[in-house]
Design a protein around this motif. Structure first.
Motif, PDB file in Angstrom:
ATOM      1  N   VAL A   1     -30.490 -93.936  69.349  1.00 41.07           N
ATOM      2  CA  VAL A   1     -31.529 -94.194  68.340  1.00 41.07           C
ATOM      3  C   VAL A   1     -31.757 -92.897  67.565  1.00 41.07           C
ATOM      4  O   VAL A   1     -32.205 -91.897  68.117  1.00 41.07           O
ATOM      5  N   MET A   2     -31.424 -92.943  66.284  1.00 45.22           N
ATOM      6  CA  MET A   2     -31.559 -91.755  65.441  1.00 45.22           C
ATOM      7  C   MET A   2     -32.964 -91.715  64.838  1.00 45.22           C
ATOM      8  O   MET A   2     -33.650 -92.734  64.757  1.00 45.22           O
ATOM      9  N   PRO A   3     -33.387 -90.522  64.407  1.00 44.49           N
ATOM     10  CA  PRO A   3     -34.732 -90.407  63.832  1.00 44.49           C
ATOM     11  C   PRO A   3     -34.957 -91.356  62.666  1.00 44.49           C
ATOM     12  O   PRO A   3     -34.021 -91.705  61.951  1.00 44.49           O
ATOM     13  N   SER A   4     -36.214 -91.768  62.557  1.00 40.20           N
ATOM     14  CA  SER A   4     -36.766 -92.560  61.446  1.00 40.20           C
ATOM     15  C   SER A   4     -36.417 -94.036  61.461  1.00 40.20           C
ATOM     16  O   SER A   4     -36.609 -94.719  60.465  1.00 40.20           O
ATOM     17  N   GLY A   5     -35.960 -94.530  62.587  1.00 35.00           N
ATOM     18  CA  GLY A   5     -35.725 -95.982  62.687  1.00 35.00           C
ATOM     19  C   GLY A   5     -37.023 -96.724  62.978  1.00 35.00           C
ATOM     20  O   GLY A   5     -38.002 -96.139  63.441  1.00 35.00           O
TER      21      GLY A   5
END
Ligand SMILES: O=C(O)CCC(=O)C(=O)O
Length: 293
Positions: free
Chosen positions: A127-131
């Motif tokens: 899970v990458m940032p800003s999802g």
């Protein structure tokens, strides 16, 4: 010990793979539907996994590859996903796919309803940032006839933390006890949701009947490295075509148990008044494929 969501009363119980018995883990799973287990993988094992999977992690872009709005939303437009983990990582094949704690749980909860179980999927979920947070679901929703309060457990899942899971970076959100709800259409309230906050090397084991979702990664630059592994009753179709993702050459190097989990063995319930499924020329897979070993 428990991991509590500060905005809710819900919490997940925490045990340790080093000191807790299988009986304790099963008891908590029966009550809550999910449990955090510390010390599932050593930091050294996690480092090896990360290293072996790093080329694919880097080469994989965020978001799904299909043109379907619902799947895109489920997948997570800021999430990197890939499978074929037994092909890509020897450590996954040897230390995760056959992890004794998970095998113990799957033997206890799936074997009463099948001759053998197999891998549903082994999947990196970065899970990458800003999802946005994923929507709440039960993993058994994939097999609707098997996802009701009265059906047996058909699937066991595990989310390994290959980096620390924090409330901010998208630790899995879980609704303890939702596997026991009489109404599976009911939505969870915020106060019923716990988060699987856990250190690197831990895992959250849960059944296919408990509501959960990926959290939102609210950090600026801290990817959340989750690795999902699930097992499924051997007479149901898994999410991942396990044996097509692993070459025959590589599968030959694996143990019979690894081959079984990846679909390189047939499902044989002939001694239990059931069928013999997933055969090649009506033989077990290696014989049908002409393997000499
Ligand atoms: O990434 C997570 O924490 C959970 C993801 C999940 O449940 C799924 O994609 O099925």
């Amino acid at each position: 010990m428990s991991a509590t969501n500060i905005e809710s009363k819900a919490s997940l119980t925490i045990v340790s793979a080093k000191t807790s018995s299988l009986g304790e883990i099963l008891e908590i799973l029966a009550r809550d539907g999910g449990v955090i287990v510390h010390d599932m993988l050593s930091p050294e094992t996690v480092a090896r996994l990360r290293n072996e999977l790093d080329p694919t992690s880097k080469a994989t872009s965020v978001g799904p590859k299909v043109d379907n709005k619902n799947i895109n939303y489920f997948w997570g437009e800021q999430t990197k996903r890939f499978t074929r983990l037994a092909q890509r990582s020897q450590t996954f094949a040897d230390e995760v796919l056959v992890h004794p704690t998970l095998i113990g749980v799957a033997d206890a909860l799936l074997k009463p309803n099948c001759a053998s179980y197999w891998m549903n999927t082994g999947q990196m979920m970065i899970v990458m940032p800003s999802g946005a947070p994923q929507y709440m679901h039960r993993d058994s929703d994939d097999w609707p006839a098997m996802c009701s309060p009265s059906t047996p457990i058909c699937q066991i899942s595990c989310m390994f933390a290959l980096s620390e899971f924090t409330a901010e970076n998208g630790a899995t959100r879980v609704v303890p006890g939702s596997h026991l709800w009489s109404d599976y259409k009911r939505e969870a309230t915020e106060s019923e949701i716990a988060q699987a906050v856990m250190p690197l090397g831990s895992a959250m084991i849960y059944t296919g009947k408990v509501l959960h979702s990926a959290g939102a990664n609210k950090t600026q630059n801290e990817p959340r490295y989750g690795m999902h592994l699930s097992y499924l009753l051997g007479w149901l179709t898994p999410e991942e075509a396990g044996c097509l993702g692993v070459t025959e050459e590589r599968a030959k190097t694996f143990t019979k148990q690894q081959q079984q989990l990846l679909g390189y063995r047939c499902y044989d319930a002939s001694d239990l008044n059931g069928g013999r499924l997933w055969t090649v020329d009506y033989e077990d897979v290696p014989t049908g494929l002409g393997w000499t070993q």
